[in-house]
Design an enzyme around this catalytic site. Structure first.
Site, PDB file in Angstrom:
ATOM      1  N   LYS A 271       0.802  -0.987   0.097  1.00  0.00           N
ATOM      2  CA  LYS A 271       0.118  -0.096  -0.172  1.00  0.00           C
ATOM      3  C   LYS A 271       0.824   1.315   0.052  1.00  0.00           C
ATOM      4  CE  LYS A 271      -3.561   2.507   2.444  1.00  0.00           C
ATOM      5  NZ  LYS A 271      -4.610   2.342   3.569  1.00  0.00           N
TER       6      LYS A 271
ATOM      7  N   ARG B  43     -10.613   9.796   1.922  1.00  0.00           N
ATOM      8  CA  ARG B  43     -10.666  10.515   3.358  1.00  0.00           C
ATOM      9  C   ARG B  43     -11.717  11.441   3.655  1.00  0.00           C
ATOM     10  NH1 ARG B  43      -3.888  11.004   3.075  1.00  0.00           N
ATOM     11  NH2 ARG B  43      -3.669   8.949   2.998  1.00  0.00           N
TER      12      ARG B  43
ATOM     13  N   LYS C  90       1.386  10.096   5.570  1.00  0.00           N
ATOM     14  CA  LYS C  90       1.378   8.692   6.097  1.00  0.00           C
ATOM     15  C   LYS C  90       2.455   8.072   5.604  1.00  0.00           C
ATOM     16  CE  LYS C  90      -3.630   8.297   6.475  1.00  0.00           C
ATOM     17  NZ  LYS C  90      -4.854   7.179   6.399  1.00  0.00           N
TER      18      LYS C  90
ATOM     19  N   GLU D  63       7.413  -6.785   1.227  1.00  0.00           N
ATOM     20  CA  GLU D  63       6.109  -6.618   1.898  1.00  0.00           C
ATOM     21  C   GLU D  63       5.113  -7.819   1.743  1.00  0.00           C
ATOM     22  OE1 GLU D  63       4.878  -4.822   4.329  1.00  0.00           O
ATOM     23  OE2 GLU D  63       6.017  -2.784   4.105  1.00  0.00           O
TER      24      GLU D  63
ATOM     25  N   LYS E 117      -2.004  -1.421  -3.815  1.00  0.00           N
ATOM     26  CA  LYS E 117      -3.122  -0.325  -3.904  1.00  0.00           C
ATOM     27  C   LYS E 117      -2.266   1.094  -3.749  1.00  0.00           C
ATOM     28  CE  LYS E 117      -6.090   1.877  -0.282  1.00  0.00           C
ATOM     29  NZ  LYS E 117      -6.378   1.991   1.045  1.00  0.00           N
TER      30      LYS E 117
ATOM     31  N   SER F 296     -10.281   5.748  -4.376  1.00  0.00           N
ATOM     32  CA  SER F 296     -11.221   6.805  -4.757  1.00  0.00           C
ATOM     33  C   SER F 296     -10.595   7.868  -6.011  1.00  0.00           C
ATOM     34  CB  SER F 296     -11.387   7.512  -3.468  1.00  0.00           C
ATOM     35  OG  SER F 296     -10.355   7.974  -2.882  1.00  0.00           O
TER      36      SER F 296
ATOM     37  N   TYR G 149     -15.189   1.130  -6.925  1.00  0.00           N
ATOM     38  CA  TYR G 149     -16.352   1.851  -6.582  1.00  0.00           C
ATOM     39  C   TYR G 149     -17.281   1.902  -7.735  1.00  0.00           C
ATOM     40  CZ  TYR G 149     -13.749   3.390  -2.470  1.00  0.00           C
ATOM     41  OH  TYR G 149     -12.928   3.596  -1.607  1.00  0.00           O
TER      42      TYR G 149
HETATM   43  C1  PBG Z   1      -7.536   3.579   5.431  1.00  0.00           C
HETATM   44  C2  PBG Z   1      -7.655   3.376   4.144  1.00  0.00           C
HETATM   45  C3  PBG Z   1      -7.451   4.315   3.171  1.00  0.00           C
HETATM   46  C4  PBG Z   1      -7.967   3.832   1.823  1.00  0.00           C
HETATM   47  C5  PBG Z   1      -8.561   2.443   2.208  1.00  0.00           C
HETATM   48  N1  PBG Z   1      -8.316   2.270   3.554  1.00  0.00           N
HETATM   49  C6  PBG Z   1      -7.131   5.650   3.188  1.00  0.00           C
HETATM   50  C7  PBG Z   1      -5.654   5.884   3.746  1.00  0.00           C
HETATM   51  O1  PBG Z   1      -4.993   5.160   3.823  1.00  0.00           O
HETATM   52  O2  PBG Z   1      -5.484   7.118   3.826  1.00  0.00           O
HETATM   53  C8  PBG Z   1      -8.155   4.383   0.478  1.00  0.00           C
HETATM   54  C9  PBG Z   1      -9.117   3.905  -0.224  1.00  0.00           C
HETATM   55  C10 PBG Z   1      -9.425   4.787  -1.187  1.00  0.00           C
HETATM   56  O3  PBG Z   1      -8.838   5.847  -1.723  1.00  0.00           O
HETATM   57  O4  PBG Z   1     -10.549   4.439  -2.276  1.00  0.00           O
HETATM   58  N2  PBG Z   1      -6.271   2.796   6.230  1.00  0.00           N
END
Ligand code: PBG
Length: 331
Positions: A201, A211, A224, A240, A255, A281, A320
């Protein structure tokens, strides 16, 4: 092996629809999709999300209705994300451990409505529950501390499991969390609960609308990057994934999606394990914006991008566009 022109004309097999169908290498069906859904408090509530046009937060009753729809459309699994009320967010994210939290109520409502006809995937990370919007616990310097966070994540995963989750999906990127969660699940007798690790990720600019959807965007200060991966790295993604498999993950995830299909391919070739990608998203929003601007046909953009995930080696895709794509695929 390819012969020379004109003995070989690659256009021959493309000349008619039946032949293109016969030679198609990759198949996309509704069974390849995992549908992410956002849950909010109340009853009979649908809240559209401005930065994710066409996607809403639903109250628990609406979530159960969406899950039924998934079953009817042939979508095998849904993924749940809660928009926790502001007064239930705290620095330690304790609401994640509440057996009656929004997430647990949604899981139970889906189980009541659909039995075992749909898989329920639940995200493990503290960001929907923390007052600071980070995925874990902070020390005085604002650093997300690993081992104490893992302890809370184990509790969160067990809480979701007891409520009825089928797939635990840790998205927090703490070290060692897969092994700790697996040990806890085995220890409590939940031997058939799956773990889908958000293994690779990345610290991505594509998460903004998500968010907003879970209400953590306005709270988050900084980034992050001390736990999510550097977009420049590929070999590290393989490390990982290797760790998460060795710690007991049943499947792994990459991701975001489209900008990282090279990672999907490398993971699939190297490990030959079920490999998923999350079309996140910001990717969804880009496609919607392109279609709204007349820069492409929405249906075609949706199906082409989802097919690309399958071609790259994905077992399935979190998107989505699941509802829309399933309707298109079902004709
Ligand atoms: C939470 C999480 C996130 C997403 C899925 N789980 C956001 C992030 O890590 O800030 C993102 C999914 C998306 O953007 O559709 N840890």
């Amino acid at each position: 092996m390819t012969g020379l022109f004109p003995d070989t004309r690659l256009r021959r097999t493309r000349a008619s629809g039946w032949s293109r169908a016969l030679h198609r290498e990759t198949v996309l069906t509704p069974a390849d999709l995992i549908w992410p859904l956002f849950v909010t408090e109340g009853s009979g509530v649908e809240e559209p999300i401005a930065s994710l046009p066409g996607v809403s937060r639903w109250s628990v009753d609406g979530i159960a209705a969406r899950a039924k729809e998934a079953v009817q459309l042939g979508i095998p699994c849904i993924a749940l994300f809660p928009n926790t009320q502001p007064d239930r967010r705290s620095d330690d994210g304790a609401e994640a451990l509440n057996p009656d939290n929004l997430m647990c109520r949604a899981i139970k409502a889906i189980r009541d409505a659909c039995g075992s006809d749909v898989g329920i995937l639940t995200d493990v990370a503290l960001d929907p529950y923390t007052a600071h919007g980070q995925d874990g616990l902070l020390d005085d310097a604002g650093y997300v501390v690993n081992d104490p966070t893992v302890e809370v994540l184990v509790g969160q995963a067990l809480n979701q499991t007891v409520a009825g989750a089928d797939i635990i999906a840790p998205s927090d990127m703490m070290d060692g969390r897969i092994g700790s969660i697996r040990a806890a699940l085995e220890g409590e007798g939940h031997v058939n609960v799956q773990i889908m690790a958000y293994a690779a990720k990345y610290a991505s600019a594509f998460y903004g609308p998500f968010r907003d959807a879970v209400g953590s965007g306005g709270l988050l200060k900084g980034d992050k990057k001390s736990y999510q991966m550097d977009p420049a790295n590929g070999e590290e993604a393989l490390r990982e994934v290797a760790l998460d498999i060795s710690e007991g993950a049943d499947s792994v995830m990459v991701k975001p999606g489209l900008p990282y299909l090279d990672i999907v391919r490398r993971v699939k070739e190297r490990f030959e394990v079920p490999t998923f990608a999350y079309q996140v998203s910001g990717e969804y929003a880009m496609i919607e914006a392109a279609a709204a601007a007349g820069a492409g046909d929405r249906d075609a953009l949706v199906l082409e991008t989802l097919m690309s995930f399958k071609r790259a080696g994905c077992t399935g895709v979190l998107t989505y566009h699941s509802e829309h794509a399933a309707k298109l695929l079902n004709g």
